[in-house]
Design an enzyme around this catalytic site. Structure first.
Site, PDB file in Angstrom:
ATOM      1  N   HIS A 227      71.413 -12.895 -33.377  1.00  0.00           N
ATOM      2  CA  HIS A 227      70.449 -12.706 -32.283  1.00  0.00           C
ATOM      3  C   HIS A 227      68.993 -12.913 -32.694  1.00  0.00           C
ATOM      4  O   HIS A 227      68.175 -13.342 -31.902  1.00  0.00           O
ATOM      5  CB  HIS A 227      70.628 -11.320 -31.634  1.00  0.00           C
ATOM      6  CG  HIS A 227      70.230 -10.178 -32.518  1.00  0.00           C
ATOM      7  ND1 HIS A 227      71.082  -9.633 -33.440  1.00  0.00           N
ATOM      8  CD2 HIS A 227      69.081  -9.479 -32.628  1.00  0.00           C
ATOM      9  CE1 HIS A 227      70.475  -8.654 -34.078  1.00  0.00           C
ATOM     10  NE2 HIS A 227      69.248  -8.544 -33.600  1.00  0.00           N
ATOM     11  N   ASP A 228      68.655 -12.618 -33.952  1.00  0.00           N
ATOM     12  CA  ASP A 228      67.257 -12.742 -34.375  1.00  0.00           C
ATOM     13  C   ASP A 228      67.005 -13.943 -35.278  1.00  0.00           C
ATOM     14  O   ASP A 228      65.997 -13.988 -35.982  1.00  0.00           O
ATOM     15  CB  ASP A 228      66.828 -11.468 -35.127  1.00  0.00           C
ATOM     16  CG  ASP A 228      66.400 -10.373 -34.160  1.00  0.00           C
ATOM     17  OD1 ASP A 228      65.946 -10.705 -33.047  1.00  0.00           O
ATOM     18  OD2 ASP A 228      66.520  -9.196 -34.535  1.00  0.00           O
ATOM     19  N   LYS A 231      63.687 -15.587 -35.897  1.00  0.00           N
ATOM     20  CA  LYS A 231      62.633 -14.978 -36.734  1.00  0.00           C
ATOM     21  C   LYS A 231      62.345 -15.820 -37.978  1.00  0.00           C
ATOM     22  O   LYS A 231      61.335 -15.593 -38.642  1.00  0.00           O
ATOM     23  CB  LYS A 231      63.008 -13.548 -37.135  1.00  0.00           C
ATOM     24  CG  LYS A 231      62.839 -12.543 -35.984  1.00  0.00           C
ATOM     25  CD  LYS A 231      63.155 -11.130 -36.440  1.00  0.00           C
ATOM     26  CE  LYS A 231      63.005 -10.122 -35.305  1.00  0.00           C
ATOM     27  NZ  LYS A 231      63.505  -8.776 -35.694  1.00  0.00           N
ATOM     28  N   HIS A 256      60.543 -15.606 -31.023  1.00  0.00           N
ATOM     29  CA  HIS A 256      61.794 -15.743 -31.776  1.00  0.00           C
ATOM     30  C   HIS A 256      63.000 -15.975 -30.865  1.00  0.00           C
ATOM     31  O   HIS A 256      63.972 -16.584 -31.274  1.00  0.00           O
ATOM     32  CB  HIS A 256      62.021 -14.556 -32.728  1.00  0.00           C
ATOM     33  CG  HIS A 256      62.539 -13.303 -32.080  1.00  0.00           C
ATOM     34  ND1 HIS A 256      61.738 -12.409 -31.415  1.00  0.00           N
ATOM     35  CD2 HIS A 256      63.798 -12.776 -32.009  1.00  0.00           C
ATOM     36  CE1 HIS A 256      62.468 -11.388 -30.978  1.00  0.00           C
ATOM     37  NE2 HIS A 256      63.727 -11.597 -31.326  1.00  0.00           N
ATOM     38  N   HIS A 282      68.643 -11.596 -25.584  1.00  0.00           N
ATOM     39  CA  HIS A 282      68.797 -10.206 -26.045  1.00  0.00           C
ATOM     40  C   HIS A 282      67.557  -9.352 -25.791  1.00  0.00           C
ATOM     41  O   HIS A 282      67.617  -8.133 -25.930  1.00  0.00           O
ATOM     42  CB  HIS A 282      69.232 -10.142 -27.519  1.00  0.00           C
ATOM     43  CG  HIS A 282      68.184 -10.502 -28.526  1.00  0.00           C
ATOM     44  ND1 HIS A 282      67.836 -11.802 -28.804  1.00  0.00           N
ATOM     45  CD2 HIS A 282      67.415  -9.734 -29.341  1.00  0.00           C
ATOM     46  CE1 HIS A 282      66.903 -11.826 -29.738  1.00  0.00           C
ATOM     47  NE2 HIS A 282      66.617 -10.572 -30.080  1.00  0.00           N
ATOM     48  N   HIS A 283      66.432  -9.967 -25.411  1.00  0.00           N
ATOM     49  CA  HIS A 283      65.254  -9.158 -25.042  1.00  0.00           C
ATOM     50  C   HIS A 283      64.935  -9.211 -23.552  1.00  0.00           C
ATOM     51  O   HIS A 283      63.879  -8.753 -23.124  1.00  0.00           O
ATOM     52  CB  HIS A 283      64.033  -9.582 -25.869  1.00  0.00           C
ATOM     53  CG  HIS A 283      64.107  -9.157 -27.308  1.00  0.00           C
ATOM     54  ND1 HIS A 283      64.140  -7.827 -27.689  1.00  0.00           N
ATOM     55  CD2 HIS A 283      64.172  -9.873 -28.455  1.00  0.00           C
ATOM     56  CE1 HIS A 283      64.222  -7.759 -29.018  1.00  0.00           C
ATOM     57  NE2 HIS A 283      64.254  -8.991 -29.501  1.00  0.00           N
ATOM     58  N   ASP A 311      71.069  -3.908 -30.216  1.00  0.00           N
ATOM     59  CA  ASP A 311      69.863  -4.198 -30.998  1.00  0.00           C
ATOM     60  C   ASP A 311      68.866  -3.042 -30.936  1.00  0.00           C
ATOM     61  O   ASP A 311      68.349  -2.589 -31.964  1.00  0.00           O
ATOM     62  CB  ASP A 311      69.220  -5.484 -30.467  1.00  0.00           C
ATOM     63  CG  ASP A 311      68.045  -5.941 -31.315  1.00  0.00           C
ATOM     64  OD1 ASP A 311      68.107  -5.770 -32.550  1.00  0.00           O
ATOM     65  OD2 ASP A 311      67.077  -6.475 -30.742  1.00  0.00           O
TER      66      ASP A 311
HETATM   67  P1  C2E Z   1      63.541  -4.740 -33.709  1.00  0.00           P
HETATM   68  O1  C2E Z   1      62.853  -3.902 -34.712  1.00  0.00           O
HETATM   69  O2  C2E Z   1      64.942  -5.093 -33.996  1.00  0.00           O
HETATM   70  O3  C2E Z   1      63.500  -4.022 -32.343  1.00  0.00           O
HETATM   71  C1  C2E Z   1      64.327  -4.457 -31.322  1.00  0.00           C
HETATM   72  C2  C2E Z   1      63.959  -3.786 -30.038  1.00  0.00           C
HETATM   73  O4  C2E Z   1      64.181  -2.391 -30.136  1.00  0.00           O
HETATM   74  C3  C2E Z   1      62.511  -3.934 -29.629  1.00  0.00           C
HETATM   75  O5  C2E Z   1      62.271  -5.168 -29.021  1.00  0.00           O
HETATM   76  C4  C2E Z   1      62.387  -2.764 -28.656  1.00  0.00           C
HETATM   77  O6  C2E Z   1      62.959  -3.100 -27.409  1.00  0.00           O
HETATM   78  C5  C2E Z   1      63.257  -1.707 -29.291  1.00  0.00           C
HETATM   79  N1  C2E Z   1      62.411  -0.818 -30.109  1.00  0.00           N
HETATM   80  C6  C2E Z   1      62.163  -0.890 -31.423  1.00  0.00           C
HETATM   81  N2  C2E Z   1      61.344   0.083 -31.805  1.00  0.00           N
HETATM   82  C7  C2E Z   1      61.055   0.803 -30.713  1.00  0.00           C
HETATM   83  C8  C2E Z   1      60.251   1.959 -30.465  1.00  0.00           C
HETATM   84  O7  C2E Z   1      59.628   2.509 -31.365  1.00  0.00           O
HETATM   85  N3  C2E Z   1      60.213   2.421 -29.194  1.00  0.00           N
HETATM   86  C9  C2E Z   1      60.895   1.832 -28.194  1.00  0.00           C
HETATM   87  N4  C2E Z   1      60.817   2.342 -26.979  1.00  0.00           N
HETATM   88  N5  C2E Z   1      61.657   0.733 -28.381  1.00  0.00           N
HETATM   89  C10 C2E Z   1      61.742   0.223 -29.621  1.00  0.00           C
HETATM   90  P2  C2E Z   1      60.788  -5.729 -28.983  1.00  0.00           P
HETATM   91  O8  C2E Z   1      59.797  -4.671 -28.650  1.00  0.00           O
HETATM   92  O9  C2E Z   1      60.818  -6.944 -28.102  1.00  0.00           O
HETATM   93  O10 C2E Z   1      60.519  -6.187 -30.454  1.00  0.00           O
HETATM   94  C11 C2E Z   1      61.144  -7.291 -31.019  1.00  0.00           C
HETATM   95  C12 C2E Z   1      60.957  -7.307 -32.495  1.00  0.00           C
HETATM   96  O11 C2E Z   1      59.541  -7.397 -32.759  1.00  0.00           O
HETATM   97  C13 C2E Z   1      61.401  -6.070 -33.227  1.00  0.00           C
HETATM   98  O12 C2E Z   1      62.785  -6.118 -33.519  1.00  0.00           O
HETATM   99  C14 C2E Z   1      60.547  -6.134 -34.477  1.00  0.00           C
HETATM  100  O13 C2E Z   1      61.060  -7.081 -35.377  1.00  0.00           O
HETATM  101  C15 C2E Z   1      59.240  -6.672 -33.936  1.00  0.00           C
HETATM  102  N6  C2E Z   1      58.296  -5.565 -33.606  1.00  0.00           N
HETATM  103  C16 C2E Z   1      58.146  -4.941 -32.426  1.00  0.00           C
HETATM  104  N7  C2E Z   1      57.175  -4.022 -32.508  1.00  0.00           N
HETATM  105  C17 C2E Z   1      56.677  -4.072 -33.768  1.00  0.00           C
HETATM  106  C18 C2E Z   1      55.645  -3.356 -34.476  1.00  0.00           C
HETATM  107  O14 C2E Z   1      54.968  -2.489 -33.931  1.00  0.00           O
HETATM  108  N8  C2E Z   1      55.433  -3.696 -35.775  1.00  0.00           N
HETATM  109  C19 C2E Z   1      56.154  -4.647 -36.398  1.00  0.00           C
HETATM  110  N9  C2E Z   1      55.916  -4.928 -37.672  1.00  0.00           N
HETATM  111  N10 C2E Z   1      57.145  -5.343 -35.763  1.00  0.00           N
HETATM  112  C20 C2E Z   1      57.407  -5.050 -34.472  1.00  0.00           C
HETATM  113  C1  SIN Z   2      63.176  -5.905 -38.406  1.00  0.00           C
HETATM  114  O1  SIN Z   2      62.560  -6.271 -37.426  1.00  0.00           O
HETATM  115  O2  SIN Z   2      62.633  -5.270 -39.299  1.00  0.00           O
HETATM  116  C2  SIN Z   2      64.614  -6.242 -38.539  1.00  0.00           C
HETATM  117  C3  SIN Z   2      65.091  -7.302 -37.641  1.00  0.00           C
HETATM  118  C4  SIN Z   2      65.813  -6.736 -36.461  1.00  0.00           C
HETATM  119  O3  SIN Z   2      65.567  -5.621 -36.098  1.00  0.00           O
HETATM  120  O4  SIN Z   2      66.640  -7.426 -35.873  1.00  0.00           O
HETATM  121 FE    FE Z   3      65.113  -9.823 -31.371  1.00  0.00          FE
HETATM  122 FE    FE Z   4      67.142  -7.314 -33.801  1.00  0.00          FE
END
Ligand code: C2E
Ligand code: SIN
Ligand code: FE
Ligand code: FE
Ligand code: SIN
Ligand code: SIN
Length: 368
Positions: A227-228, A231, A256, A282-283, A311
């Site tokens: 799914h990712d 990236k 991504h 997936h988003h 996810d």
């Molecule tokens: P991911 O870390 O795999 O997160 C996937 C999804 O989980 C996020 O999609 C969001 O819908 C949910 N999610 C993750 N953390 C939180 C949270 O703290 N609170 C809530 N309510 N939902 C959460 P999203 O937002 O579209 O982000 C996609 C990807 O972008 C994330 O994958 C991560 O790789 C990156 N990302 C998002 N926010 C941040 C951030 O603040 N800092 C960094 N370094 N990366 C981020």
């Molecule tokens: C990450 O964002 O740190 C890991 C990738 C993912 O959550 O799919």
């Molecule tokens: Fe994703």
């Molecule tokens: Fe993911």
């Protein structure tokens, strides 16, 4: 052979050819080919034996009325046929020195006649034997015509079995490559292989609970780790940022989904096609507020809706480079609140009903 018999045999043949063309599982294929041979020849039983040279045996799953038979590869008429690469017509098998009486002894069956034909791969090596037992006529004798007909069926069986084995190998290779690609993609974001394993396992279980077909469950299991994959095109400065993203960085990150989709969407392979859907969708969110297209409800493919839950669940239940893991009750609360908003309410309900089970899955692949 009378005209009527000819017509009936032709019908049988066409009927089986159609059925066999639709069959993908090797076991079922063997059963159908064995059946076709038995009916066309008019034999009481038929068996497809496969050679396992490593174990030194001939074995079968599809003998009529008996469970798996296993014999040493150099024993019996089947063994003789493998060794000599010859067709053996034996209308009085008990008179043959190499007839293996043990098979009858263990099955309680009396073999009166046997027609045994070796099967060859493309290099001319024997990989199995097609055997018909006890012609259903008064004298039990197999005729020259039976031999001709069974040769024809055997050459069909050879090609079908080899094609099925090849397809299986190709699929296994695909699955392996896809998983490796996913792991490589994730390793850049400092995630271990466990992250893709968790998303795969959670998606698989949720798909099962939601009543998807076995083949769709398997497709999603193998596609969801991708799914990712998009990236790979996101710069380290964004992907590895320890804290919160700026609006601009977040906009970059959102690409991504579309990037992954464009990487994969030209493929015609079922697993890659499923993966392209998963990367793209997936988003997306149930209420239409997601990205990249902002589609809503059932316009989002079920694979996308399931992976979205898997996810986010993983992102919250496990630590990320940009934030620690959440408490379990906080995670539960988010899914309750986001049901019908971010997530498909029906899937979300099933997910919450089995919440503990999903935590166990995640714990199995916990990062240490
Ligand atoms: P991911 O870390 O795999 O997160 C996937 C999804 O989980 C996020 O999609 C969001 O819908 C949910 N999610 C993750 N953390 C939180 C949270 O703290 N609170 C809530 N309510 N939902 C959460 P999203 O937002 O579209 O982000 C996609 C990807 O972008 C994330 O994958 C991560 O790789 C990156 N990302 C998002 N926010 C941040 C951030 O603040 N800092 C960094 N370094 N990366 C981020
Ligand atoms: C990450 O964002 O740190 C890991 C990738 C993912 O959550 O799919
Ligand atoms: Fe994703
Ligand atoms: Fe993911
Ligand atoms: C078979 O004929 O399919 C099995 C061997 C036997 O029972 O004789
Ligand atoms: C044999 O091939 O010698 C025996 C196999 C059978 O009885 O079916």
């Amino acid at each position: 052979m009378s005209k009527e018999t000819d017509t009936r045999k032709m019908q049988l043949l066409l009927q089986y050819a159609a059925k066999i063309a639709e069959t993908r599982e090797l076991d079922n294929l063997l059963a159908e080919i064995a059946d076709m041979g038995r009916l066309l020849i008019g034999a009481d039983r038929s068996t497809v034996w496969l050679l396992d040279e490593e174990k030194g045996i001939l074995w079968t799953k599809v003998a009529h009325g008996v469970s798996r038979i296993e014999v040493p590869m150099d024993s019996g008429i089947v063994g003789e046929s493998v060794k000599t690469k010859e067709t053996i017509v034996s209308n009085d098998p008990y008179s043959l020195p190499f007839f293996n009486r043990d098979v009858d002894r263990s099955t309680g069956y009396t073999t009166k006649s046997l027609l045994t034909i070796p099967m060859f791969d493309e290099e001319g090596n024997v990989f199995g034997v097609f055997q018909c037992t006890n012609k259903i006529t008064e004298d039990y004798k197999f005729t020259e015509e039976d031999v001709t007909l069974l040769h024809f069926i055997t050459s069909y069986a050879e090609k079908t079995i080899l094609a099925a084995q090849l397809a299986k190998e190709i699929e296994a290779t695909q699955i392996e490559i896809i998983f490796l690609m996913s792991e490589i993609g994730e390793s850049r974001s400092k995630e271990t292989g466990n992250h893709v394993k968790r998303v795969a396992a959670v998606s698989e279980r949720l798909a099962q609970l939601a009543g998807l077909s076995e083949s769709d469950v398997s497709l999603l299991l193998h596609a969801s780790p991708m799914h990712d994959i998009g990236k790979v095109a996101i710069p380290d400065s964004v992907l590895l940022k320890p804290g919160k993203l700026t609006d601009e960085e977040y906009a970059t990150m959102k690409n991504h989904t579309a990037i992954g989709y464009h990487l994969l969407s030209s493929s015609k392979r079922p697993i890659i096609k499923a993966a392209s859907i998963v990367t793209h969708e997936h988003h997306e969110k149930w209420n239409g507020s997601g990205y990249p297209r902002g589609i809503a409800g059932e316009d989002i493919h079920i694979f996308g809706r399931i992976t979205a839950i898997a996810d986010v669940f993983d992102a919250l239940a496990c630590a990320r480079i940009y934030k620690p893991a959440w408490e379990k009750e906080r995670v539960r609360k988010l899914f309750e609140e986001e049901s019908g908003r971010h997530f498909d309410p029906e899937l979300c309900k099933i997910f919450l009903e089995h919440f503990e089970e999903f935590y166990e899955i995640v714990d199995q692949y916990k990062d240490v």
